[in-house]
Design an enzyme around this catalytic site. Structure first.
Site, PDB file in Angstrom:
ATOM      1  N   ASP A 144      61.623 -18.473  29.805  1.00 53.46           N
ATOM      2  CA  ASP A 144      61.683 -19.674  30.630  1.00 53.46           C
ATOM      3  C   ASP A 144      60.371 -19.811  31.395  1.00 53.46           C
ATOM      4  O   ASP A 144      59.678 -18.817  31.652  1.00 53.46           O
ATOM      5  CB  ASP A 144      62.844 -19.610  31.621  1.00 53.46           C
ATOM      6  CG  ASP A 144      63.402 -20.999  31.946  1.00 53.46           C
ATOM      7  OD1 ASP A 144      62.676 -21.983  31.740  1.00 53.46           O
ATOM      8  OD2 ASP A 144      64.544 -21.090  32.415  1.00 53.46           O
ATOM      9  N   CYS A 162      60.375 -28.979  32.389  1.00 55.89           N
ATOM     10  CA  CYS A 162      60.036 -28.175  31.226  1.00 55.89           C
ATOM     11  C   CYS A 162      61.174 -28.121  30.230  1.00 55.89           C
ATOM     12  O   CYS A 162      61.157 -27.309  29.314  1.00 55.89           O
ATOM     13  CB  CYS A 162      59.674 -26.751  31.661  1.00 55.89           C
ATOM     14  SG  CYS A 162      58.157 -26.653  32.598  1.00 55.89           S
ATOM     15  N   GLN A 180      50.791 -13.599  28.437  1.00 52.71           N
ATOM     16  CA  GLN A 180      49.760 -14.513  27.958  1.00 52.71           C
ATOM     17  C   GLN A 180      49.290 -15.367  29.113  1.00 52.71           C
ATOM     18  O   GLN A 180      50.091 -15.856  29.922  1.00 52.71           O
ATOM     19  CB  GLN A 180      50.321 -15.408  26.846  1.00 52.71           C
ATOM     20  CG  GLN A 180      49.355 -16.414  26.278  1.00 52.71           C
ATOM     21  CD  GLN A 180      48.328 -15.791  25.347  1.00 52.71           C
ATOM     22  OE1 GLN A 180      47.813 -14.697  25.593  1.00 52.71           O
ATOM     23  NE2 GLN A 180      48.013 -16.461  24.258  1.00 52.71           N
TER      24      GLN A 180
END
Length: 397
Positions: free
Chosen positions: A84, A20, A160
């Site tokens: 993160d 990521c 979210q």
């Protein structure tokens, strides 16, 4: 667009967290370009809001380190914030939730901040999961994240959730505080000592555990480790990653730390280099000792250049803090870390801290010596771990 979805990058190929992250050199070049645009007036109109922010007094830290530090308009306060996320890397969804939360909070802890005002959780649910699995797994992962946040003295108030080809978990951590509540990561001086608060080797342990069911992979490492040792290392890596760095953050103030960062996706050397480049003084970091989960250095060596653990570039997830401490304080810091970790973890927990190097005058870079000393860190509960907890305090030799 094609009708098929490519698989997510494997932990083996990119590291447990690096999948990521933008490559470090590319990210720094991008940031340098943005800063140049703002400096020479070529930045876009929407960047003018940040120009207004530059007029506010107080410490400031932008993209490139663990957190952003933004002076606020009210009462000399600062906003310290980080985010993160990554793909799951352990089988237990509850522990994965805890690891994700610990990883987010670790960026605050690297600033010496012990209190977090608020957390948000970011969760991507895999569209490949059936409804039954989704309803079983996701609440457990969320609970792990919330429990770790509660342990850190904060709470999750929102976030979210999206549907995605793969599961992704992470979050946002924010705190509003006085400048004396955090330690800017730029004060290292020649003569300081480098301390690391968690052992290395989590990526190797996670991959080795996956290879237990892959004969072609297992055959490469079976001469240097047995299956029980791999299982123990995996459990130790999982508990290590799920452990908050909050104790170390508090001790940074007590023992006058000059700078710190957390060791994650770029590995020990990558983050040490990043921290060295941030320093006000012309210093260099020299690393002599590498505390590594037992047997993981041997596995890394057996795999050739796959991990480069001893070279310092093997990715870690929710790793320890790399702290620059005055020489006279380093041993006391390590001793108190070991004392508090043993008291909290029990069962011969090997938690603590290790003196791994020094700060000297130099070119704001970090390096590992050619033949570093490997410190084998045994899994908690083992006889070796119990004996280690009864050993003498660390020294600087």
């Amino acid at each position: 667009m094609s009708g098929t979805t490519p698989p997510p990058p494997s932990a083996e190929a990119l590291g447990t967290e690096a999948c990521c992250k933008v490559p470090q050199e590319a990210l720094l070049k991008l940031l340098a370009g943005l800063e140049k645009d703002q400096a020479d007036g070529t930045g876009k109109a929407e960047d003018q809001a940040s120009d207004f922010g530059q007029q506010l007094p107080g410490p400031r830290l932008g993209v490139g380190m663990d957190c952003c530090v933004i002076p606020l308009r009210h009462g000399g306060l600062s906003l310290v914030q980080t985010t993160d996320f990554f793909y799951p890397l352990v089988e237990d969804p509850y522990m994965m939730g805890r690891i994700a939360c610990a990883n987010v909070l670790s960026d605050l802890y690297a600033m010496g901040i012990t209190e977090c005002d608020n957390m948000l959780m970011l969760l991507s649910v895999s569209q490949k999961m059936n409804e039954k699995d989704r309803e079983r797994v996701m609440p457990i992962m969320i609970q792990g994240f919330r429990d770790a946040a509660e342990e850190g003295g904060t709470s999750v108030t929102g976030g979210q959730t999206v549907i995605n080809p793969w599961i992704i978990v992470g979050g946002v951590a924010s705190v509003v505080c006085q400048p004396n509540e955090f330690i800017m990561p730029d004060g290292a001086v020649p003569g300081d000592v480098l301390v690391l608060t968690k052992p290395l080797g989590t990526q190797v342990a996670v991959n080795a555990h996956q290879w237990l069911d892959q004969p072609e992979r297992w055959n490469k490492i079976k001469l240097v480790v047995n299956k029980e040792e791999v299982k123990e290392a995996y459990q130790e890596a999982m508990f290590s990653m799920a452990t908050l760095n909050r104790t170390a953050a508090g001790l940074m103030h007590k023992f006058q730390a000059h700078a710190a960062t957390d060791v994650t996706g770029y590995g020990l050397l990558g983050h040490a280099n990043n921290l060295a480049a941030q320093q006000r003084n012309e210093v260099a970091f020299v690393i002599h000792n590498l505390p590594i989960l037992a047997k993981m250095a041997a596995i890394s060596k057996a795999c050739g250049n796959l991990f480069n653990l001893v070279q310092g570039t093997s990715a870690e997830t929710s790793g320890g803090l790399l702290v620059c401490l005055p020489r006279e304080q380093a041993a006391k810091f390590c001793s108190e870390m070991k004392s508090q970790s043993s008291g909290a973890g029990g069962q011969g927990a090997p938690g603590g801290a290790w003196i791994i190097g020094i700060v000297e005058k130099g070119d704001r870079r970090a390096r590992i010596i050619d033949k570093p000393r490997i410190i084998e860190v045994p899994p908690r509960g083992s006889q070796a771990a119990t004996q280690e907890n009864h050993s003498s305090s660390p020294n600087l030799s």
